[in-house]
Design a protein around this motif. Structure first.
Motif, PDB file in Angstrom:
ATOM      1  N   VAL A 184       0.648  -1.074  -0.054  1.00 28.98           N
ATOM      2  CA  VAL A 184      -0.458  -0.621  -0.375  1.00 28.98           C
ATOM      3  C   VAL A 184       0.867   1.645  -0.183  1.00 28.98           C
ATOM      4  N   GLY A 185       0.616   2.267  -0.983  1.00 27.24           N
ATOM      5  CA  GLY A 185       1.690   3.367  -0.795  1.00 27.24           C
ATOM      6  C   GLY A 185       0.871   4.736  -1.328  1.00 27.24           C
ATOM      7  N   ALA A 186       0.656   5.673  -0.699  1.00 25.32           N
ATOM      8  CA  ALA A 186       0.258   6.986  -0.385  1.00 25.32           C
ATOM      9  C   ALA A 186       1.167   8.309  -1.258  1.00 25.32           C
ATOM     10  N   ASN A 187       1.233   9.019  -1.341  1.00 24.60           N
ATOM     11  CA  ASN A 187       0.961  10.348  -1.963  1.00 24.60           C
ATOM     12  C   ASN A 187       0.311  11.573  -1.065  1.00 24.60           C
ATOM     13  N   TYR A 188       1.277  12.042  -0.739  1.00 23.82           N
ATOM     14  CA  TYR A 188       0.683  13.410   0.099  1.00 23.82           C
ATOM     15  C   TYR A 188       1.945  15.217  -0.322  1.00 23.82           C
ATOM     16  N   ASN A 190       2.200  15.682  -3.452  1.00 23.41           N
ATOM     17  CA  ASN A 190       3.155  15.351  -4.256  1.00 23.41           C
ATOM     18  C   ASN A 190       4.808  15.953  -3.961  1.00 23.41           C
ATOM     19  N   ARG A 191       4.740  15.550  -2.750  1.00 21.65           N
ATOM     20  CA  ARG A 191       5.892  15.536  -1.905  1.00 21.65           C
ATOM     21  C   ARG A 191       6.702  14.442  -1.155  1.00 21.65           C
ATOM     22  N   LEU A 192       5.160  13.792  -0.387  1.00 21.12           N
ATOM     23  CA  LEU A 192       5.428  13.111   0.328  1.00 21.12           C
ATOM     24  C   LEU A 192       5.643  11.988  -0.283  1.00 21.12           C
ATOM     25  N   TYR A 193       6.225  10.650   0.082  1.00 24.68           N
ATOM     26  CA  TYR A 193       5.629   9.731  -0.612  1.00 24.68           C
ATOM     27  C   TYR A 193       5.778   8.151   0.118  1.00 24.68           C
ATOM     28  N   PHE A 194       4.713   7.033   1.321  1.00 21.50           N
ATOM     29  CA  PHE A 194       4.431   6.123   1.490  1.00 21.50           C
ATOM     30  C   PHE A 194       4.212   5.152   1.276  1.00 21.50           C
ATOM     31  N   GLY A 195       4.424   3.928   1.872  1.00 22.59           N
ATOM     32  CA  GLY A 195       4.670   2.585   1.532  1.00 22.59           C
ATOM     33  C   GLY A 195       4.996   1.951   2.795  1.00 22.59           C
ATOM     34  N   ALA A 196       4.153   0.595   2.380  1.00 19.60           N
ATOM     35  CA  ALA A 196       4.146  -0.627   3.808  1.00 19.60           C
ATOM     36  C   ALA A 196       3.613  -2.127   2.906  1.00 19.60           C
TER      37      ALA A 196
END
Length: 476
Positions: A184-188, A190-196
Protein backbone atom coordinates in the motif's frame (compact mmCIF):
# COMPACT_ATOMS: atom_id res chain seq x y z
CA UNK A 1 10.11 -29.94 16.57
CA UNK A 2 13.34 -31.26 15.26
CA UNK A 3 12.67 -34.89 14.35
CA UNK A 4 16.27 -35.92 13.89
CA UNK A 5 19.51 -34.00 14.29
CA UNK A 6 21.94 -34.12 11.42
CA UNK A 7 25.49 -35.23 11.95
CA UNK A 8 27.79 -32.64 13.48
CA UNK A 9 30.98 -32.34 11.51
CA UNK A 10 34.25 -30.89 12.75
CA UNK A 11 35.52 -28.43 10.16
CA UNK A 12 38.34 -26.06 11.16
CA UNK A 13 37.47 -22.77 9.46
CA UNK A 14 39.47 -19.68 10.42
CA UNK A 15 39.66 -19.67 14.22
CA UNK A 16 36.23 -21.21 14.59
CA UNK A 17 35.76 -24.91 15.16
CA UNK A 18 32.58 -25.30 13.17
CA UNK A 19 30.34 -28.30 13.48
CA UNK A 20 27.70 -28.20 10.74
CA UNK A 21 25.76 -30.64 8.62
CA UNK A 22 27.25 -29.78 5.28
CA UNK A 23 28.70 -26.77 3.50
CA UNK A 24 25.59 -26.67 1.31
CA UNK A 25 23.53 -25.67 4.38
CA UNK A 26 25.77 -22.62 4.80
CA UNK A 27 25.65 -21.83 1.08
CA UNK A 28 21.86 -22.13 0.84
CA UNK A 29 21.37 -20.01 3.96
CA UNK A 30 23.15 -17.09 2.29
CA UNK A 31 22.66 -17.69 -1.43
CA UNK A 32 18.96 -18.60 -1.39
CA UNK A 33 17.23 -17.61 1.83
CA UNK A 34 19.15 -14.40 2.57
CA UNK A 35 19.78 -13.27 -1.00
CA UNK A 36 18.61 -9.85 -2.15
CA UNK A 37 18.35 -10.87 -5.80
CA UNK A 38 17.44 -8.51 -8.60
CA UNK A 39 14.42 -9.99 -10.34
CA UNK A 40 11.47 -7.98 -11.56
CA UNK A 41 10.18 -6.08 -14.56
CA UNK A 42 12.42 -5.47 -17.58
CA UNK A 43 12.71 -1.81 -16.57
CA UNK A 44 13.75 -2.70 -13.04
CA UNK A 45 16.28 -5.29 -14.24
CA UNK A 46 17.78 -2.97 -16.86
CA UNK A 47 18.49 -0.38 -14.14
CA UNK A 48 20.09 -3.07 -11.92
CA UNK A 49 17.25 -2.71 -9.44
CA UNK A 50 18.16 0.90 -8.67
CA UNK A 51 14.79 2.62 -8.19
CA UNK A 52 14.60 3.25 -4.44
CA UNK A 53 14.00 7.02 -4.71
CA UNK A 54 12.26 7.00 -8.10
CA UNK A 55 9.51 4.40 -7.68
CA UNK A 56 6.79 4.21 -10.29
CA UNK A 57 7.47 0.53 -11.05
CA UNK A 58 5.84 -2.42 -9.31
CA UNK A 59 9.22 -4.06 -8.68
CA UNK A 60 10.59 -0.95 -6.95
CA UNK A 61 8.57 -1.98 -3.87
CA UNK A 62 11.16 -4.68 -3.16
CA UNK A 63 13.67 -1.90 -2.36
CA UNK A 64 11.29 0.79 -1.10
CA UNK A 65 7.51 0.22 -0.91
CA UNK A 66 6.97 3.99 -1.04
CA UNK A 67 7.61 3.62 -4.78
CA UNK A 68 3.99 2.40 -5.08
CA UNK A 69 2.82 5.79 -3.83
CA UNK A 70 4.42 7.48 -6.87
CA UNK A 71 1.92 5.92 -9.33
CA UNK A 72 -0.72 8.28 -10.78
CA UNK A 73 -2.31 5.68 -13.11
CA UNK A 74 -3.23 2.05 -12.62
CA UNK A 75 -0.89 -0.48 -14.18
CA UNK A 76 -0.71 -4.22 -14.88
CA UNK A 77 2.20 -6.07 -16.48
CA UNK A 78 3.72 -9.44 -17.30
CA UNK A 79 7.44 -10.21 -17.65
CA UNK A 80 8.92 -13.09 -19.61
CA UNK A 81 12.45 -14.11 -18.66
CA UNK A 82 14.97 -16.10 -20.71
CA UNK A 83 17.66 -17.08 -18.22
CA UNK A 84 21.07 -18.69 -18.72
CA UNK A 85 23.21 -19.87 -15.81
CA UNK A 86 26.77 -20.95 -16.67
CA UNK A 87 29.36 -22.38 -14.27
CA UNK A 88 33.02 -22.80 -15.10
CA UNK A 89 34.53 -25.08 -12.43
CA UNK A 90 38.31 -25.37 -12.14
CA UNK A 91 40.51 -27.72 -10.13
CA UNK A 92 44.24 -28.19 -10.66
CA UNK A 93 44.18 -26.28 -13.94
CA UNK A 94 41.42 -28.46 -15.43
CA UNK A 95 38.03 -26.86 -16.11
CA UNK A 96 34.50 -28.00 -16.86
CA UNK A 97 31.64 -25.86 -18.18
CA UNK A 98 27.94 -26.40 -17.72
CA UNK A 99 25.01 -24.17 -18.70
CA UNK A 100 21.38 -24.29 -17.60
CA UNK A 101 18.81 -22.44 -19.73
CA UNK A 102 15.31 -21.58 -18.48
CA UNK A 103 12.36 -19.65 -19.89
CA UNK A 104 9.58 -18.60 -17.55
CA UNK A 105 7.13 -15.87 -16.57
CA UNK A 106 9.43 -14.33 -13.98
CA UNK A 107 7.22 -11.48 -12.83
CA UNK A 108 3.61 -10.33 -12.88
CA UNK A 109 1.94 -7.55 -11.01
CA UNK A 110 -0.36 -4.58 -10.93
CA UNK A 111 -1.09 -1.33 -9.13
CA UNK A 112 -4.56 0.09 -8.55
CA UNK A 113 -4.52 3.86 -8.05
CA UNK A 114 -7.25 5.53 -6.04
CA UNK A 115 -7.48 9.27 -6.71
CA UNK A 116 -8.85 10.82 -3.54
CA UNK A 117 -10.24 13.68 -5.63
CA UNK A 118 -10.53 16.22 -2.82
CA UNK A 119 -8.74 19.37 -3.95
CA UNK A 120 -8.71 20.67 -0.38
CA UNK A 121 -6.79 17.66 0.92
CA UNK A 122 -3.07 17.23 0.56
CA UNK A 123 -3.52 13.47 0.30
CA UNK A 124 -3.61 12.88 -3.46
CA UNK A 125 -3.53 9.09 -4.04
CA UNK A 126 -3.77 5.84 -2.14
CA UNK A 127 -2.45 2.96 -4.25
CA UNK A 128 -2.55 -0.82 -3.83
CA UNK A 129 0.04 -3.04 -5.43
CA UNK A 130 0.21 -6.82 -5.86
CA UNK A 131 3.25 -8.53 -7.33
CA UNK A 132 4.44 -12.09 -7.87
CA UNK A 133 8.02 -12.93 -8.83
CA UNK A 134 9.74 -16.26 -9.24
CA UNK A 135 13.30 -17.28 -9.89
CA UNK A 136 15.01 -20.56 -10.68
CA UNK A 137 17.70 -21.64 -8.22
CA UNK A 138 19.00 -24.45 -10.44
CA UNK A 139 22.76 -24.77 -10.14
CA UNK A 140 25.16 -27.43 -11.36
CA UNK A 141 28.92 -27.65 -10.91
CA UNK A 142 31.10 -30.47 -12.20
CA UNK A 143 34.69 -30.80 -11.04
CA UNK A 144 37.17 -32.89 -12.97
CA UNK A 145 39.22 -35.50 -11.10
CA UNK A 146 42.77 -35.41 -9.77
CA UNK A 147 44.69 -38.70 -9.58
CA UNK A 148 46.97 -37.24 -6.90
CA UNK A 149 44.07 -37.01 -4.45
CA UNK A 150 43.68 -40.43 -2.85
CA UNK A 151 41.46 -41.41 0.05
CA UNK A 152 41.48 -44.64 2.02
CA UNK A 153 38.27 -46.43 2.83
CA UNK A 154 37.05 -46.73 6.42
CA UNK A 155 38.92 -49.16 8.70
CA UNK A 156 35.93 -51.49 8.74
CA UNK A 157 35.96 -51.81 4.94
CA UNK A 158 35.88 -55.51 4.08
CA UNK A 159 35.66 -55.35 0.30
CA UNK A 160 38.86 -53.57 -0.66
CA UNK A 161 41.23 -51.65 1.58
CA UNK A 162 43.21 -49.91 -1.17
CA UNK A 163 43.13 -46.18 -1.82
CA UNK A 164 40.41 -44.56 -3.89
CA UNK A 165 41.43 -41.89 -6.42
CA UNK A 166 39.21 -38.87 -7.05
CA UNK A 167 37.85 -39.17 -10.60
CA UNK A 168 35.35 -36.30 -10.49
CA UNK A 169 32.68 -34.59 -8.42
CA UNK A 170 29.35 -32.95 -9.19
CA UNK A 171 26.86 -30.92 -7.22
CA UNK A 172 23.34 -30.57 -8.61
CA UNK A 173 20.67 -28.31 -7.14
CA UNK A 174 17.33 -27.59 -8.73
CA UNK A 175 14.23 -25.77 -7.60
CA UNK A 176 12.78 -22.29 -7.42
CA UNK A 177 12.06 -19.46 -5.04
CA UNK A 178 9.11 -17.08 -5.25
CA UNK A 179 7.68 -14.03 -3.50
CA UNK A 180 4.16 -12.62 -3.42
CA UNK A 181 3.95 -9.01 -2.21
CA UNK A 182 1.02 -6.86 -1.13
CA UNK A 183 1.90 -3.17 -0.89
CA UNK A 184 0.00 0.00 0.00
CA UNK A 185 1.38 3.40 -1.00
CA UNK A 186 0.22 6.96 -0.47
CA UNK A 187 0.97 10.36 -2.02
CA UNK A 188 0.96 13.39 0.26
CA UNK A 189 0.97 16.76 -1.53
CA UNK A 190 3.10 15.32 -4.36
CA UNK A 191 6.04 15.78 -1.99
CA UNK A 192 6.01 12.83 0.37
CA UNK A 193 5.34 9.23 -0.59
CA UNK A 194 4.78 6.47 1.94
CA UNK A 195 4.57 2.70 1.56
CA UNK A 196 4.28 -0.54 3.51
CA UNK A 197 4.34 -4.09 2.26
CA UNK A 198 3.78 -7.69 3.32
CA UNK A 199 5.82 -10.36 1.56
CA UNK A 200 5.13 -14.08 1.43
CA UNK A 201 7.99 -16.31 0.34
CA UNK A 202 8.11 -19.90 -0.88
CA UNK A 203 10.98 -22.12 -1.97
CA UNK A 204 11.64 -25.65 -3.06
CA UNK A 205 15.02 -27.27 -3.66
CA UNK A 206 16.44 -30.71 -4.21
CA UNK A 207 20.18 -31.26 -4.23
CA UNK A 208 22.65 -34.06 -4.91
CA UNK A 209 26.32 -34.28 -3.98
CA UNK A 210 28.17 -37.16 -5.65
CA UNK A 211 31.70 -38.16 -6.64
CA UNK A 212 33.35 -40.80 -8.79
CA UNK A 213 36.38 -42.65 -7.44
CA UNK A 214 38.76 -44.98 -9.18
CA UNK A 215 39.67 -48.23 -7.46
CA UNK A 216 42.00 -50.29 -9.60
CA UNK A 217 40.26 -50.73 -12.93
CA UNK A 218 36.86 -49.84 -11.48
CA UNK A 219 35.06 -46.50 -11.44
CA UNK A 220 32.61 -46.27 -8.53
CA UNK A 221 30.01 -43.62 -7.77
CA UNK A 222 29.74 -42.38 -4.18
CA UNK A 223 26.92 -40.24 -2.77
CA UNK A 224 27.39 -37.78 0.06
CA UNK A 225 25.79 -38.75 3.35
CA UNK A 226 22.37 -37.08 3.78
CA UNK A 227 21.77 -36.70 0.03
CA UNK A 228 19.68 -36.59 -1.94
CA UNK A 229 18.33 -33.73 0.09
CA UNK A 230 14.90 -32.17 -0.42
CA UNK A 231 13.72 -29.00 1.28
CA UNK A 232 10.45 -27.06 1.18
CA UNK A 233 10.13 -23.71 2.94
CA UNK A 234 7.79 -20.78 3.37
CA UNK A 235 8.55 -17.42 4.90
CA UNK A 236 7.22 -13.99 5.75
CA UNK A 237 8.70 -10.49 5.81
CA UNK A 238 7.49 -6.90 5.85
CA UNK A 239 8.92 -3.57 4.75
CA UNK A 240 8.14 0.12 5.12
CA UNK A 241 9.56 3.15 3.37
CA UNK A 242 9.33 6.83 2.52
CA UNK A 243 10.36 9.00 -0.43
CA UNK A 244 10.77 12.75 -0.02
CA UNK A 245 10.68 15.04 -3.06
CA UNK A 246 13.01 17.81 -1.91
CA UNK A 247 12.61 19.69 -5.18
CA UNK A 248 11.67 18.95 -8.76
CA UNK A 249 15.25 17.72 -9.27
CA UNK A 250 16.15 15.85 -6.07
CA UNK A 251 14.52 12.98 -4.18
CA UNK A 252 15.60 10.97 -1.16
CA UNK A 253 14.30 7.59 -0.06
CA UNK A 254 14.70 5.32 2.95
CA UNK A 255 13.30 1.91 3.76
CA UNK A 256 13.73 -0.98 6.14
CA UNK A 257 12.85 -4.64 5.67
CA UNK A 258 12.36 -7.07 8.51
CA UNK A 259 14.10 -10.45 8.56
CA UNK A 260 12.41 -13.16 6.56
CA UNK A 261 11.18 -15.77 8.99
CA UNK A 262 11.44 -19.15 7.26
CA UNK A 263 9.89 -22.49 8.22
CA UNK A 264 11.69 -25.41 6.57
CA UNK A 265 10.78 -29.05 6.07
CA UNK A 266 13.56 -31.29 4.79
CA UNK A 267 13.95 -34.92 3.79
CA UNK A 268 17.25 -36.73 3.32
CA UNK A 269 18.88 -40.14 2.93
CA UNK A 270 20.99 -41.62 5.72
CA UNK A 271 23.34 -44.36 4.49
CA UNK A 272 24.78 -47.21 6.58
CA UNK A 273 28.33 -48.51 6.51
CA UNK A 274 28.89 -51.95 4.96
CA UNK A 275 25.31 -51.98 3.72
CA UNK A 276 23.49 -50.85 0.60
CA UNK A 277 20.54 -49.77 2.76
CA UNK A 278 19.52 -46.27 3.81
CA UNK A 279 16.69 -44.56 5.68
CA UNK A 280 14.66 -41.60 4.48
CA UNK A 281 14.52 -39.13 7.36
CA UNK A 282 12.73 -35.86 8.09
CA UNK A 283 13.32 -32.77 10.19
CA UNK A 284 12.10 -29.18 10.37
CA UNK A 285 13.93 -25.95 11.06
CA UNK A 286 13.29 -22.24 11.53
CA UNK A 287 15.56 -19.51 10.16
CA UNK A 288 15.50 -15.73 10.34
CA UNK A 289 17.56 -13.98 7.67
CA UNK A 290 19.23 -10.56 8.04
CA UNK A 291 17.20 -7.41 8.41
CA UNK A 292 18.05 -4.87 5.69
CA UNK A 293 17.99 -1.09 5.46
CA UNK A 294 18.30 1.06 2.35
CA UNK A 295 18.86 4.70 1.55
CA UNK A 296 18.37 6.13 -1.92
CA UNK A 297 18.89 9.37 -3.82
CA UNK A 298 17.60 10.41 -7.23
CA UNK A 299 18.45 13.28 -9.55
CA UNK A 300 15.81 14.23 -12.13
CA UNK A 301 17.05 17.36 -13.95
CA UNK A 302 14.32 17.13 -16.59
CA UNK A 303 11.44 14.95 -17.73
CA UNK A 304 13.85 13.22 -20.11
CA UNK A 305 16.49 11.99 -17.66
CA UNK A 306 16.57 10.33 -14.24
CA UNK A 307 19.46 8.96 -12.19
CA UNK A 308 19.08 6.86 -9.04
CA UNK A 309 21.54 5.47 -6.47
CA UNK A 310 20.65 2.88 -3.82
CA UNK A 311 22.71 1.67 -0.88
CA UNK A 312 21.44 -1.50 0.83
CA UNK A 313 22.95 -2.71 4.08
CA UNK A 314 22.33 -5.86 6.10
CA UNK A 315 22.04 -5.01 9.79
CA UNK A 316 21.61 -8.42 11.43
CA UNK A 317 22.93 -11.94 10.81
CA UNK A 318 21.24 -15.23 9.88
CA UNK A 319 20.00 -17.08 12.92
CA UNK A 320 18.51 -20.55 13.31
CA UNK A 321 16.15 -21.44 16.11
CA UNK A 322 18.17 -23.72 18.35
CA UNK A 323 16.73 -27.19 18.84
CA UNK A 324 20.11 -28.73 19.61
CA UNK A 325 23.86 -28.63 18.98
CA UNK A 326 23.54 -28.46 15.19
CA UNK A 327 21.71 -25.12 15.17
CA UNK A 328 23.88 -23.75 17.98
CA UNK A 329 27.04 -24.50 16.00
CA UNK A 330 25.59 -22.92 12.88
CA UNK A 331 24.71 -19.76 14.80
CA UNK A 332 28.20 -19.64 16.33
CA UNK A 333 29.67 -19.93 12.85
CA UNK A 334 27.59 -17.04 11.50
CA UNK A 335 28.40 -14.90 14.55
CA UNK A 336 32.13 -15.35 13.99
CA UNK A 337 32.51 -15.33 10.20
CA UNK A 338 29.42 -13.70 8.66
CA UNK A 339 29.65 -10.00 7.91
CA UNK A 340 26.72 -7.78 7.07
CA UNK A 341 27.26 -7.33 3.35
CA UNK A 342 26.39 -4.11 1.58
CA UNK A 343 25.18 -3.44 -1.93
CA UNK A 344 25.37 -0.39 -4.17
CA UNK A 345 23.11 0.08 -7.20
CA UNK A 346 23.19 2.82 -9.82
CA UNK A 347 20.54 3.14 -12.53
CA UNK A 348 19.55 5.71 -15.15
CA UNK A 349 16.83 6.28 -17.72
CA UNK A 350 16.86 8.63 -20.72
CA UNK A 351 13.76 9.40 -22.74
CA UNK A 352 13.68 10.35 -26.43
CA UNK A 353 10.07 11.11 -27.28
CA UNK A 354 8.32 7.79 -26.53
CA UNK A 355 11.54 5.74 -26.51
CA UNK A 356 13.31 4.77 -23.29
CA UNK A 357 17.01 3.99 -22.90
CA UNK A 358 18.10 2.46 -19.59
CA UNK A 359 21.22 1.15 -17.91
CA UNK A 360 22.47 0.17 -14.49
CA UNK A 361 25.23 -1.36 -12.41
CA UNK A 362 25.18 -3.04 -9.00
CA UNK A 363 27.88 -4.44 -6.75
CA UNK A 364 27.14 -6.79 -3.87
CA UNK A 365 29.92 -7.54 -1.38
CA UNK A 366 30.87 -10.92 0.03
CA UNK A 367 29.05 -12.19 3.09
CA UNK A 368 32.02 -13.86 4.82
CA UNK A 369 35.39 -12.85 6.17
CA UNK A 370 38.48 -14.58 4.83
CA UNK A 371 38.54 -18.16 6.08
CA UNK A 372 41.10 -20.94 6.13
CA UNK A 373 40.61 -24.68 6.04
CA UNK A 374 42.63 -27.87 5.59
CA UNK A 375 42.62 -28.45 1.82
CA UNK A 376 44.20 -30.74 -0.75
CA UNK A 377 46.97 -29.32 -2.91
CA UNK A 378 47.31 -30.27 -6.58
CA UNK A 379 50.02 -32.80 -5.70
CA UNK A 380 47.75 -34.61 -3.24
CA UNK A 381 49.29 -33.19 -0.05
CA UNK A 382 47.22 -31.17 2.43
CA UNK A 383 47.77 -27.79 4.06
CA UNK A 384 45.80 -24.99 5.63
CA UNK A 385 44.79 -22.52 2.93
CA UNK A 386 43.00 -19.18 3.09
CA UNK A 387 40.03 -18.26 0.88
CA UNK A 388 38.53 -14.82 0.37
CA UNK A 389 35.31 -15.92 -1.37
CA UNK A 390 34.33 -19.21 0.21
CA UNK A 391 30.78 -20.53 -0.41
CA UNK A 392 29.59 -17.38 -2.22
CA UNK A 393 31.39 -14.55 -4.00
CA UNK A 394 31.08 -10.86 -4.71
CA UNK A 395 28.56 -10.08 -7.43
CA UNK A 396 28.81 -7.62 -10.28
CA UNK A 397 25.57 -6.85 -12.11
CA UNK A 398 25.26 -4.94 -15.38
CA UNK A 399 21.90 -4.08 -16.92
CA UNK A 400 20.81 -2.41 -20.14
CA UNK A 401 17.43 -1.99 -21.77
CA UNK A 402 15.06 -0.14 -24.06
CA UNK A 403 11.36 0.59 -23.99
CA UNK A 404 8.58 2.21 -25.93
CA UNK A 405 5.50 3.89 -24.53
CA UNK A 406 2.32 3.54 -26.62
CA UNK A 407 0.45 5.69 -24.08
CA UNK A 408 -2.03 3.08 -22.87
CA UNK A 409 0.36 0.19 -23.52
CA UNK A 410 4.11 -0.14 -23.18
CA UNK A 411 6.79 -2.68 -23.95
CA UNK A 412 10.21 -2.95 -22.30
CA UNK A 413 13.16 -5.22 -23.00
CA UNK A 414 16.36 -5.66 -21.04
CA UNK A 415 19.57 -7.64 -20.76
CA UNK A 416 21.21 -8.47 -17.46
CA UNK A 417 24.65 -9.93 -16.79
CA UNK A 418 25.59 -11.18 -13.31
CA UNK A 419 29.07 -12.53 -12.54
CA UNK A 420 30.65 -13.92 -9.38
CA UNK A 421 33.60 -16.12 -8.51
CA UNK A 422 33.75 -18.28 -5.41
CA UNK A 423 35.45 -21.34 -3.95
CA UNK A 424 33.41 -24.48 -3.43
CA UNK A 425 34.64 -27.06 -0.86
CA UNK A 426 33.63 -30.73 -0.93
CA UNK A 427 34.76 -34.24 0.09
CA UNK A 428 35.16 -33.61 3.82
CA UNK A 429 33.74 -36.39 6.00
CA UNK A 430 34.42 -37.75 9.48
CA UNK A 431 33.54 -40.54 11.85
CA UNK A 432 32.41 -39.04 15.17
CA UNK A 433 31.47 -40.84 18.35
CA UNK A 434 29.16 -39.04 20.77
CA UNK A 435 27.19 -40.16 23.84
CA UNK A 436 24.20 -40.56 21.49
CA UNK A 437 26.03 -42.87 19.11
CA UNK A 438 28.49 -43.00 16.23
CA UNK A 439 27.82 -40.81 13.20
CA UNK A 440 29.44 -40.73 9.78
CA UNK A 441 29.42 -38.08 7.10
CA UNK A 442 31.48 -39.33 4.19
CA UNK A 443 30.65 -40.52 0.69
CA UNK A 444 28.87 -43.88 0.27
CA UNK A 445 28.91 -46.33 -2.60
CA UNK A 446 26.03 -48.76 -3.34
CA UNK A 447 28.04 -51.62 -1.84
CA UNK A 448 28.25 -49.89 1.54
CA UNK A 449 31.81 -48.57 1.28
CA UNK A 450 32.38 -45.21 2.95
CA UNK A 451 35.22 -42.76 2.24
CA UNK A 452 36.24 -40.26 4.92
CA UNK A 453 38.58 -37.27 4.61
CA UNK A 454 39.93 -34.74 7.10
CA UNK A 455 40.58 -32.26 4.29
CA UNK A 456 38.44 -30.55 1.67
CA UNK A 457 38.90 -30.48 -2.05
CA UNK A 458 38.27 -26.87 -3.07
CA UNK A 459 37.33 -26.00 -6.64
CA UNK A 460 37.03 -22.51 -8.10
CA UNK A 461 33.70 -21.63 -9.69
CA UNK A 462 33.06 -18.71 -12.01
CA UNK A 463 29.32 -18.15 -12.33
CA UNK A 464 27.87 -16.11 -15.19
CA UNK A 465 24.17 -15.40 -15.56
CA UNK A 466 22.92 -13.89 -18.81
CA UNK A 467 19.25 -12.96 -18.65
CA UNK A 468 16.83 -11.41 -21.14
CA UNK A 469 13.49 -9.93 -20.08
CA UNK A 470 10.46 -8.62 -21.96
CA UNK A 471 7.65 -6.78 -20.16
CA UNK A 472 4.24 -6.00 -21.60
CA UNK A 473 2.16 -3.51 -19.66
CA UNK A 474 -1.12 -1.64 -19.70
CA UNK A 475 -1.79 1.68 -17.97
CA UNK A 476 -5.35 2.79 -17.32
Amino acid sequence: MLKKTFLLLSVPISLVYLKAQDVSVITNTVDIYSNNSINGTAKYNSMAGSMGALGGDISSASVNPAGIGVFIASDVNLTLGINSNKNKTTLGGNSSNYTINKTDLNNSGGVLTINLGDTNSKWKFVNIGINYSTQSIDNYTETRGNQNIQISSTPTETINSSNYTLAGHWYDRYGDISKTSFTVGANYDNRLYFGAGLNFHNSYLNQYDSANFGNGNSLIRFDKQFTDFEEKADGFSANIGVIAKLSNQFRLGAAIETPTWWNMDRYYNEYYLNSNLYDRNYEDRKLSTPMKASISAAFVPSKNFALNVDFIQGITKPKYKEYGDAEAELNDFFKETYKNSSEVRVGAEYRIMDFRLRGGYAYQGNSFDNMSMLSYNDNGSTSNQSYSNLFVGKRNIIGAGIGYDFKAFYIDASYQNITSTYYSPFLFGKLITTPKGTYTSGYYSPNGTELLSDAEVVSKVKNTRSNFFITLGWKF
